[in-house]
Design a protein around this motif. Structure first.
Motif, PDB file in Angstrom:
ATOM      1  N   TYR A 191       2.621   4.506  -5.153  1.00 15.51           N
ATOM      2  CA  TYR A 191       2.436   6.524  -5.098  1.00 15.51           C
ATOM      3  C   TYR A 191       3.887   6.670  -4.490  1.00 15.51           C
ATOM      4  O   TYR A 191       3.617   8.077  -4.426  1.00 15.51           O
ATOM      5  CB  TYR A 191       1.712   6.098  -3.860  1.00 15.51           C
ATOM      6  CG  TYR A 191       0.574   5.814  -4.243  1.00 15.51           C
ATOM      7  CD1 TYR A 191      -0.183   5.848  -5.577  1.00 15.51           C
ATOM      8  CD2 TYR A 191      -1.160   5.920  -3.510  1.00 15.51           C
ATOM      9  CE1 TYR A 191      -1.972   5.832  -4.946  1.00 15.51           C
ATOM     10  CE2 TYR A 191      -2.166   5.990  -4.031  1.00 15.51           C
ATOM     11  CZ  TYR A 191      -2.273   5.613  -4.690  1.00 15.51           C
ATOM     12  OH  TYR A 191      -3.850   5.225  -4.887  1.00 15.51           O
ATOM     13  N   ASP A 248      -5.947   3.164  -1.258  1.00 19.29           N
ATOM     14  CA  ASP A 248      -3.927   3.890  -0.968  1.00 19.29           C
ATOM     15  C   ASP A 248      -3.186   4.257  -0.021  1.00 19.29           C
ATOM     16  O   ASP A 248      -2.485   3.850  -0.750  1.00 19.29           O
ATOM     17  CB  ASP A 248      -5.123   5.157  -0.761  1.00 19.29           C
ATOM     18  CG  ASP A 248      -6.090   5.871  -2.314  1.00 19.29           C
ATOM     19  OD1 ASP A 248      -5.687   5.514  -2.985  1.00 19.29           O
ATOM     20  OD2 ASP A 248      -6.623   6.919  -1.965  1.00 19.29           O
ATOM     21  N   TRP A 249      -4.532   3.393   0.653  1.00 19.26           N
ATOM     22  CA  TRP A 249      -2.869   2.688   2.052  1.00 19.26           C
ATOM     23  C   TRP A 249      -1.946   1.600   1.367  1.00 19.26           C
ATOM     24  O   TRP A 249      -0.744   1.869   1.672  1.00 19.26           O
ATOM     25  CB  TRP A 249      -3.777   2.738   3.133  1.00 19.26           C
ATOM     26  CG  TRP A 249      -2.716   2.143   4.370  1.00 19.26           C
ATOM     27  CD1 TRP A 249      -2.496   2.636   5.098  1.00 19.26           C
ATOM     28  CD2 TRP A 249      -2.023   0.659   4.823  1.00 19.26           C
ATOM     29  NE1 TRP A 249      -1.524   2.519   5.916  1.00 19.26           N
ATOM     30  CE2 TRP A 249      -0.965   1.572   5.637  1.00 19.26           C
ATOM     31  CE3 TRP A 249      -2.124  -0.784   4.239  1.00 19.26           C
ATOM     32  CZ2 TRP A 249      -0.607   0.385   6.911  1.00 19.26           C
ATOM     33  CZ3 TRP A 249      -1.323  -1.340   4.543  1.00 19.26           C
ATOM     34  CH2 TRP A 249      -0.534  -1.648   5.869  1.00 19.26           C
ATOM     35  N   LEU A 250      -2.880   0.745   0.833  1.00 18.14           N
ATOM     36  CA  LEU A 250      -1.763  -0.409   0.095  1.00 18.14           C
ATOM     37  C   LEU A 250      -0.671  -0.052  -1.399  1.00 18.14           C
ATOM     38  O   LEU A 250       0.020  -0.292  -0.664  1.00 18.14           O
ATOM     39  CB  LEU A 250      -2.873  -1.593  -0.067  1.00 18.14           C
ATOM     40  CG  LEU A 250      -3.391  -2.172   1.063  1.00 18.14           C
ATOM     41  CD1 LEU A 250      -4.802  -3.374   0.846  1.00 18.14           C
ATOM     42  CD2 LEU A 250      -2.630  -2.876   1.707  1.00 18.14           C
ATOM     43  N   ALA A 281      -9.952   4.820   1.005  1.00 17.77           N
ATOM     44  CA  ALA A 281      -8.401   4.748   2.075  1.00 17.77           C
ATOM     45  C   ALA A 281      -8.167   3.521   2.029  1.00 17.77           C
ATOM     46  O   ALA A 281      -6.564   3.588   2.593  1.00 17.77           O
ATOM     47  CB  ALA A 281      -9.691   5.058   2.571  1.00 17.77           C
ATOM     48  N   LEU A 282      -8.330   2.306   2.173  1.00 13.78           N
ATOM     49  CA  LEU A 282      -8.267   1.263   2.570  1.00 13.78           C
ATOM     50  C   LEU A 282      -6.487   0.601   1.440  1.00 13.78           C
ATOM     51  O   LEU A 282      -5.485   0.729   0.747  1.00 13.78           O
ATOM     52  CB  LEU A 282      -8.665   0.129   2.159  1.00 13.78           C
ATOM     53  CG  LEU A 282      -8.241  -1.977   2.581  1.00 13.78           C
ATOM     54  CD1 LEU A 282      -7.083  -1.352   3.271  1.00 13.78           C
ATOM     55  CD2 LEU A 282      -9.078  -2.318   2.718  1.00 13.78           C
ATOM     56  N   ASP A 334       0.156   2.570  -1.376  1.00 11.69           N
ATOM     57  CA  ASP A 334       1.008   4.287  -0.880  1.00 11.69           C
ATOM     58  C   ASP A 334       2.112   2.995   0.118  1.00 11.69           C
ATOM     59  O   ASP A 334       3.690   2.775  -0.601  1.00 11.69           O
ATOM     60  CB  ASP A 334       0.560   5.037  -0.153  1.00 11.69           C
ATOM     61  CG  ASP A 334       1.787   6.373   0.222  1.00 11.69           C
ATOM     62  OD1 ASP A 334       3.051   5.899   0.258  1.00 11.69           O
ATOM     63  OD2 ASP A 334       0.843   6.845   1.700  1.00 11.69           O
ATOM     64  N   HIS A 335       2.167   2.371   1.565  1.00 15.52           N
ATOM     65  CA  HIS A 335       2.851   2.072   2.027  1.00 15.52           C
ATOM     66  C   HIS A 335       3.474   0.179   1.950  1.00 15.52           C
ATOM     67  O   HIS A 335       3.875   0.237   2.401  1.00 15.52           O
ATOM     68  CB  HIS A 335       1.830   1.721   3.821  1.00 15.52           C
ATOM     69  CG  HIS A 335       1.840   2.447   3.942  1.00 15.52           C
ATOM     70  ND1 HIS A 335       2.715   4.231   3.922  1.00 15.52           N
ATOM     71  CD2 HIS A 335       0.727   3.864   4.331  1.00 15.52           C
ATOM     72  CE1 HIS A 335       1.998   5.667   4.457  1.00 15.52           C
ATOM     73  NE2 HIS A 335       0.607   5.029   4.571  1.00 15.52           N
TER      74      HIS A 335
END
Length: 275
Positions: free
Chosen positions: A264, A254-256, A251-252, A258-259
């Motif tokens: 992504y 994916d956040w990095l 989850a961490l 993406d944002h």
């Protein structure tokens, strides 16, 4: 391998783009014969004419590498006309950028897997027995995969699948040849991010990861190929992404991705160019 002088090269996707740049480098180093494969007959002939004018012997073959039978027929003709290649560069590839459920089964999924994943295997299988038998000279196989074989990305699911296959097969082939004692053949797996060839038109550069020029990538691949390296990943941020993916909770990461890194969303504005 200090130079390709006197050697025979087979390059797929050779009519334009990076394939043409590889061919120009080979001609500049006075390669003996260039075997050029591409499906675009008009552009292939232009490239062949340019290289012949430089004094290089060129065999230009119109080949649809998505078809195993076309590969086999072209390989037989190439062997008869030019002999066994000393260097094989599996450069041809396509991209379909959309969500998985939007892909057409035949035009998108089957075609992408055929060209990006199966064709390099079929082509290498055609020439490897003779390359193995030719122990007297250094030989090379270059498989142009992608950083997408190491980092998952939305709107690239089928492309990622094809390139993950290519990287896994290519790196395994490298190990098999070494284990079997065929050390005169070196396999290079190339995993670059986006290159400004037009193939990824509209793709957004990611954090610390600019769009690379075709000549920059080709020059790096050329040096790595001659040096006998096993893998070339471009640029360094791909190493960072993979390290974070292995260390961080999903989850961490994916956040990095993406944002922060923008991975992504890099294909949000991609403009698909049909083959």
């Amino acid at each position: 391998m200090d130079t390709v002088t006197g050697k025979t090269l087979l390059i797929t996707g050779a009519a334009m783009g990076m394939g043409k740049l590889y061919a120009r480098l080979a001609a500049a180093e006075r390669a003996k014969t260039l075997v050029l494969w591409d499906i675009n007959a008009a552009e292939l002939e232009k490239t062949a004419a340019e290289l012949r004018a430089s004094g290089c012997t060129v065999l230009a073959q119109v080949v649809d590498v998505s078809r195993a039978d076309a590969i086999a027929a072209a390989a037989a003709q190439a062997r008869a006309s030019a002999g066994t290649p000393d260097i094989l560069i599996n450069n041809a590839g396509i991209i379909r950028g959309k969500y998985f459920w939007e892909h057409d089964v035949q035009k998108d999924i089957e075609m992408t897997m055929a060209i990006n994943a199966l064709a390099p295997m079929y082509i290498a299988r055609e020439f490897l027995p003779d390359m193995i038998a030719g122990r007297g000279s250094e030989r090379r196989i270059v498989n142009v995969s992608s950083a997408a074989s190491l980092v998952a990305n939305p709107r690239m699911s089928v492309y990622c699948a094809s390139k993950w296959s290519c990287t896994g097969w290519s790196d395994s082939l490298r190990l098999e040849l070494k284990q079997a004692g065929h050390t005169h053949i070196k396999v290079l797996t190339v995993c670059p991010t986006y290159i400004s060839t037009g193939m990824f038109d509209g793709a957004k550069p990611m954090l610390l990861t600019p769009l690379m020029t075709p000549q920059y990538v080709v020059d790096r691949v050329w040096r790595a190929m001659k040096a006998g390296r096993g893998r070339l990943i471009l640029p360094w941020t791909v190493y960072l992404s993979n390290a974070l993916k292995g260390l961080l909770p999903l989850a961490l990461y994916d956040w990095l991705a993406d944002h922060v890194f923008g991975i992504y969303h890099s294909m949000d504005d991609f403009r698909d160019s049909k083959r």
